[in-house]
Design an enzyme around this catalytic site. Structure first.
Site, PDB file in Angstrom:
ATOM      1  N   GLU A 127     -12.593 -11.239   1.573  1.00 21.32           N
ATOM      2  CA  GLU A 127     -11.561 -12.280   1.409  1.00 21.32           C
ATOM      3  C   GLU A 127     -11.924 -13.624   2.031  1.00 21.32           C
ATOM      4  O   GLU A 127     -11.108 -14.236   2.720  1.00 21.32           O
ATOM      5  CB  GLU A 127     -10.225 -11.760   1.969  1.00 21.32           C
ATOM      6  CG  GLU A 127      -9.766 -10.497   1.268  1.00 21.32           C
ATOM      7  CD  GLU A 127      -8.483  -9.890   1.831  1.00 21.32           C
ATOM      8  OE1 GLU A 127      -7.906 -10.440   2.777  1.00 21.32           O
ATOM      9  OE2 GLU A 127      -8.069  -8.828   1.310  1.00 21.32           O
ATOM     10  N   ASN A 169     -16.155  -8.657  -1.261  1.00 25.28           N
ATOM     11  CA  ASN A 169     -14.903  -8.056  -1.737  1.00 25.28           C
ATOM     12  C   ASN A 169     -13.757  -9.061  -1.635  1.00 25.28           C
ATOM     13  O   ASN A 169     -13.612  -9.731  -0.602  1.00 25.28           O
ATOM     14  CB  ASN A 169     -14.595  -6.830  -0.849  1.00 25.28           C
ATOM     15  CG  ASN A 169     -13.492  -5.945  -1.381  1.00 25.28           C
ATOM     16  OD1 ASN A 169     -13.556  -5.473  -2.509  1.00 25.28           O
ATOM     17  ND2 ASN A 169     -12.467  -5.704  -0.559  1.00 25.28           N
ATOM     18  N   HIS A 205      -5.157  -5.817  -6.929  1.00 25.17           N
ATOM     19  CA  HIS A 205      -3.749  -5.578  -6.549  1.00 25.17           C
ATOM     20  C   HIS A 205      -2.886  -6.285  -7.582  1.00 25.17           C
ATOM     21  O   HIS A 205      -2.806  -7.515  -7.579  1.00 25.17           O
ATOM     22  CB  HIS A 205      -3.464  -6.174  -5.166  1.00 25.17           C
ATOM     23  CG  HIS A 205      -4.235  -5.546  -4.054  1.00 25.17           C
ATOM     24  ND1 HIS A 205      -4.057  -4.227  -3.684  1.00 25.17           N
ATOM     25  CD2 HIS A 205      -5.177  -6.036  -3.216  1.00 25.17           C
ATOM     26  CE1 HIS A 205      -4.855  -3.942  -2.665  1.00 25.17           C
ATOM     27  NE2 HIS A 205      -5.549  -5.011  -2.368  1.00 25.17           N
ATOM     28  N   GLU A 234      -9.549  -1.707  -4.568  1.00 28.22           N
ATOM     29  CA  GLU A 234      -8.249  -1.452  -3.909  1.00 28.22           C
ATOM     30  C   GLU A 234      -7.146  -1.396  -4.947  1.00 28.22           C
ATOM     31  O   GLU A 234      -6.044  -1.916  -4.745  1.00 28.22           O
ATOM     32  CB  GLU A 234      -7.938  -2.554  -2.879  1.00 28.22           C
ATOM     33  CG  GLU A 234      -8.975  -2.684  -1.788  1.00 28.22           C
ATOM     34  CD  GLU A 234      -8.664  -3.776  -0.762  1.00 28.22           C
ATOM     35  OE1 GLU A 234      -7.492  -4.189  -0.626  1.00 28.22           O
ATOM     36  OE2 GLU A 234      -9.615  -4.218  -0.099  1.00 28.22           O
ATOM     37  N   ASP A 236      -4.121  -1.068  -7.122  1.00 26.63           N
ATOM     38  CA  ASP A 236      -2.733  -0.610  -7.143  1.00 26.63           C
ATOM     39  C   ASP A 236      -1.949  -1.539  -8.049  1.00 26.63           C
ATOM     40  O   ASP A 236      -2.284  -2.716  -8.187  1.00 26.63           O
ATOM     41  CB  ASP A 236      -2.106  -0.454  -5.748  1.00 26.63           C
ATOM     42  CG  ASP A 236      -2.207  -1.666  -4.852  1.00 26.63           C
ATOM     43  OD1 ASP A 236      -2.496  -2.772  -5.346  1.00 26.63           O
ATOM     44  OD2 ASP A 236      -1.957  -1.517  -3.644  1.00 26.63           O
TER      45      ASP A 236
HETATM   46  O1  G3I Z   1      -2.655   0.173  14.672  1.00 22.12           O
HETATM   47  C1  G3I Z   1      -1.313  -0.271  14.881  1.00 22.12           C
HETATM   48  C2  G3I Z   1      -0.524   0.746  15.654  1.00 22.12           C
HETATM   49  O2  G3I Z   1      -1.102   0.888  16.938  1.00 22.12           O
HETATM   50  C3  G3I Z   1       0.917   0.274  15.754  1.00 22.12           C
HETATM   51  O3  G3I Z   1       1.674   1.278  16.384  1.00 22.12           O
HETATM   52  C4  G3I Z   1       1.491   0.009  14.368  1.00 22.12           C
HETATM   53  C5  G3I Z   1       2.905  -0.520  14.436  1.00 22.12           C
HETATM   54  O4  G3I Z   1       3.204  -1.353  13.360  1.00 22.12           O
HETATM   55  O5  G3I Z   1       0.685  -0.952  13.714  1.00 22.12           O
HETATM   56  C6  G3I Z   1      -0.639  -0.495  13.536  1.00 22.12           C
HETATM   57  O6  G3I Z   1      -1.422  -1.450  12.840  1.00 22.12           O
HETATM   58  C7  G3I Z   1      -1.110  -1.606  11.472  1.00 22.12           C
HETATM   59  C8  G3I Z   1      -2.317  -1.146  10.655  1.00 22.12           C
HETATM   60  O7  G3I Z   1      -2.116  -1.432   9.287  1.00 22.12           O
HETATM   61  C9  G3I Z   1      -2.570   0.349  10.807  1.00 22.12           C
HETATM   62  O8  G3I Z   1      -1.475   1.072  10.336  1.00 22.12           O
HETATM   63  C10 G3I Z   1      -0.828  -3.077  11.234  1.00 22.12           C
HETATM   64  O9  G3I Z   1       0.377  -3.433  11.851  1.00 22.12           O
HETATM   65  C11 G3I Z   1      -0.730  -3.354   9.748  1.00 22.12           C
HETATM   66  O10 G3I Z   1      -0.659  -4.765   9.546  1.00 22.12           O
HETATM   67  C12 G3I Z   1      -1.976  -2.835   9.050  1.00 22.12           C
HETATM   68  O11 G3I Z   1      -1.817  -3.085   7.660  1.00 22.12           O
HETATM   69  C13 G3I Z   1      -3.004  -3.005   6.905  1.00 22.12           C
HETATM   70  C14 G3I Z   1      -3.291  -4.352   6.273  1.00 22.12           C
HETATM   71  O12 G3I Z   1      -4.457  -4.227   5.487  1.00 22.12           O
HETATM   72  C15 G3I Z   1      -3.512  -5.456   7.282  1.00 22.12           C
HETATM   73  O13 G3I Z   1      -3.851  -6.652   6.622  1.00 22.12           O
HETATM   74  C16 G3I Z   1      -2.797  -1.973   5.812  1.00 22.12           C
HETATM   75  O14 G3I Z   1      -2.643  -0.676   6.391  1.00 22.12           O
HETATM   76  C17 G3I Z   1      -3.996  -1.980   4.869  1.00 22.12           C
HETATM   77  O15 G3I Z   1      -3.716  -1.159   3.752  1.00 22.12           O
HETATM   78  C18 G3I Z   1      -4.246  -3.388   4.374  1.00 22.12           C
HETATM   79  O16 G3I Z   1      -5.352  -3.384   3.536  1.00 22.12           O
HETATM   80  C19 G3I Z   1      -5.822  -4.648   3.120  1.00 22.12           C
HETATM   81  C20 G3I Z   1      -7.289  -4.425   2.802  1.00 22.12           C
HETATM   82  O17 G3I Z   1      -7.960  -3.990   3.942  1.00 22.12           O
HETATM   83  C21 G3I Z   1      -7.905  -5.708   2.283  1.00 22.12           C
HETATM   84  N1  G3I Z   1      -7.183  -6.207   1.127  1.00 22.12           N
HETATM   85  C22 G3I Z   1      -5.782  -6.417   1.325  1.00 22.12           C
HETATM   86  C23 G3I Z   1      -5.073  -5.203   1.923  1.00 22.12           C
HETATM   87  C24 G3I Z   1      -3.677  -5.632   2.303  1.00 22.12           C
HETATM   88  O18 G3I Z   1      -3.680  -6.615   3.295  1.00 22.12           O
END
Ligand code: G3I
Length: 304
Positions: A127, A169, A205, A234, A236
């Site tokens: 990105e 990516n 997406h 990715e 969806d």
């Molecule tokens: O690890 C912490 C945990 O310790 C805490 O308790 C919890 C409470 O909210 O948060 C956890 O972190 C979260 C993490 O996912 C793991 O679950 C973050 O808040 C959350 O923001 C994060 O979201 C991820 C997101 O990327 C962040 O940008 C999504 O799971 C993930 O699916 C998403 O994937 C990205 C791709 O990597 C790149 N393309 C876009 C896509 C969406 O942003």
């Protein structure tokens, strides 16, 4: 084929899923994963914040769990991601210039070295281009270390793991538009100058506002014509029923029509596993039952 993975394998492709490692203890989740998928991508566990929480202190336990699961079940692993402006550890916030560049390069080298020989393709950089009409790089702390940060990351990844395919990516690059034109120009330049890049990932997406573009296949093809492989990384699609099913079918057919579109990864397993679960964007419902989109995806894979 009677499963997504088996059907994709008939044309030499993989069919993967983004996996949250903490869900590997959910038997319904793992049952579907092991039955249907031939590649896995760590949803969060190989990102910079997860793997290097303090400077030069690496934690690989979660990522290693996923690699072990993949090895035990004959799945490939797609690495995600070595350098990204999001999900960086807190300690990078105070860095800039040469210090940040060196921290990024050390990160790429250490992580790619740890996983050497276990990753079929790395999303080296994620990105890095701006949304909208500029076609320019996204402003970020990494970009502010100098325009050559992306090629520096690719060179470091190649040196650390010469056997992995190295990919760029991004999202909203799925059709021809100013953002994908910017990525296209970068890839063409890298190929011309011998910067090591092997593949481009198209996140794909899709939503009601941003559906599968009509030139999706043509856009994949123009990247392949630069000499790289492409993958859908990715996938969806927001929606439900037959309209969602038709969109999945179009995406799969587009990939199968492009000889060097080598695999498809969906961004989770059940709708309830999705990072945007309210969009119900995946192939299995919250109970793990196959949706219409599953059937259309399988049929499109088998039609190839
Ligand atoms: O690890 C912490 C945990 O310790 C805490 O308790 C919890 C409470 O909210 O948060 C956890 O972190 C979260 C993490 O996912 C793991 O679950 C973050 O808040 C959350 O923001 C994060 O979201 C991820 C997101 O990327 C962040 O940008 C999504 O799971 C993930 O699916 C998403 O994937 C990205 C791709 O990597 C790149 N393309 C876009 C896509 C969406 O942003």
């Amino acid at each position: 084929g009677t499963t997504l993975g088996a059907a994709a394998a008939e044309t030499g492709r993989y069919f993967g899923a983004a996996v949250a490692v903490n869900r590997l203890s959910d038997s319904v989740y793992v049952g579907i994963l092991n039955r249907e998928f031939t590649s896995v991508t760590a949803e969060n566990e190989m990102k910079w914040d997860a793997t290097e929480p303090s400077p030069n202190q690496f934690t690989y336990a979660s990522g290693d769990k996923l690699v072990s699961h993949a090895e035990a079940n004959g799945m490939r692993v797609r690495g995600h991601t070595l350098a990204w402006h999001q999900q960086q550890p807190r300690w990078t916030a105070v860095l800039s210039g040469t210090a940040l560049r060196n921290a990024m390069l050390n990160h790429v080298t250490q992580v790619a070295t740890h996983y050497r020989g276990k990753i079929h393709a790395w999303n080296v950089v994620n990105e890095a281009f701006a949304d909208g009409g500029s076609g320019a790089r996204r402003d970020s702390n990494l970009q502010r270390t100098g325009d050559d940060w992306i090629e520096a990351a690719f060179r470091a990844a190649r040196a650390a793991d010469p056997g992995a395919k190295l990919c760029y990516n991004d999202y909203y690059t799925d059709g021809q538009n100013p953002k994908s034109n910017g990525v296209y120009a970068m890839v063409r330049d890298f190929r011309a100058r011998g910067v090591p890049i092997d593949c481009v990932g198209f996140q794909s997406h899709f939503t009601a506002q941003s559906p599968v573009p009509s030139d999706y296949q043509a856009n994949l093809q123009r990247f392949v014509d630069l000499g790289v492989e492409v993958q859908i990384t990715e996938l969806d699609i927001e929606g439900s029923g037959s309209s969602q099913a038709d969109s999945y079918s179009r995406v799969v057919s587009a990939c199968l029509a492009v000889s060097r579109c080598t695999g498809i990864t969906v961004s989770g397993i059940r709708d309830t596993d999705s990072w945007r679960s309210s969009a119900t964007p995946l192939l299995f419902d919250g109970n793990g039952a196959k949706k219409a989109a599953y059937t259309s995806t399988l049929d499109a894979l088998n039609a190839g």
